[in-house]
Design an enzyme around this catalytic site. Sequence first.
Site, PDB file in Angstrom:
ATOM      1  CB  THR A 126      -0.940   0.143   1.364  1.00  0.00           C
ATOM      2  OG1 THR A 126      -1.633   1.171   1.492  1.00  0.00           O
ATOM      3  CG2 THR A 126      -0.076  -0.044   2.649  1.00  0.00           C
ATOM      4  CE1 TYR A 166      -4.102  -1.932   5.707  1.00  0.00           C
ATOM      5  CE2 TYR A 166      -3.138   0.263   4.960  1.00  0.00           C
ATOM      6  CZ  TYR A 166      -3.602  -1.169   4.481  1.00  0.00           C
ATOM      7  OH  TYR A 166      -3.941  -1.351   3.299  1.00  0.00           O
TER       8      TYR A 166
END
Length: 340
Positions: A126, A166
Amino acid sequence: MRRILITGGAGFIGTNATAYFLKKNNQVTIFDNFSREGSKKNIIFLRKNFKKNFKIVKGDVRIFNKKLINLINASDVVIHLAGQVAVTTSVIDPITDFDINVRGTINILEAIRLVKKKPILIYSSTNKVYGDLSNYEIVESEERYRFKNLPNGVSEQTNLDFYSPYGCSKGSADQYVHDYARIYRLNTIVFRQSCIYGPHQFGIEDQGWLAWFMIAVVKKLPITIYGNGKQVRDALFVDDLIRAYDLAIKNIKKTKGQVYNIGGGSKNTISVWKEFCPKLNELFNTNVKFKYSKQRPGDQPIYISDIRKAYKDFYWKPQVTLNDGLKQLAQWISNNKESF
């Protein structure tokens, strides 16, 4: 015929990847625990449309066992999509976030390391590994933020700055995948993905924002904008992402051990509300109602992928324009209202 294992294969990207590779006469095995919203509906779609070379195995990447090892041993390519995908969820429950994203990825890597024939591994990382990008000067206009000195966006040379649980879990897994290529000579590729969107995306408020806003409009659900709505993302239609996977696999001699920023790039950007709201109104012939709330932690004011390295190494660039992709997603959501 390539044998492809897709972890998290019943999810949004996994469903599109499964369909793509089956159409190209590959053998595909989905490995999924079916915890995500829409995963069972995606499987119904796949079973209806594909009758051969397709297998489903229920399992969890957090569990390292013979089932996982045997599946990997029987594969030529592993596309690792299984993961906890929301920043907000990671803030609430960082332990589960760690177990899925870090431990799950280590289990995949170790299984590949232990089997005799080492399959290619593509890891879905990501842009959040770059943090809030506060070191770059940003210009604010009426409808969006802009980088002052990054005309092509954020490159792979940008310093890593894990922000939020995250960001830490995906970033840690990202670096493990990258390092296993160096230490153990595995054929791994890291894709640091931006905003991916398209059919079979069961977007929720915390993740998959383009689909979520469309679903909210269709279902007449309340919409909350976190921050001022000027935050900018580069958006990539899912078909272009899967094509990038395929090209990277075909060019493994060049791509092994590499990291790529994969997104819509500078030609496919949009602010999350100031520019997207008018498009929603046009796509659904409505006047969307919404409210503002405070910005969420770890939310980058702007992120745009510099995708030039992917083009240089395996001749990939997006083919679906943002306008065309949004129309396709809107049509799919309108045709599947009962699924949400």
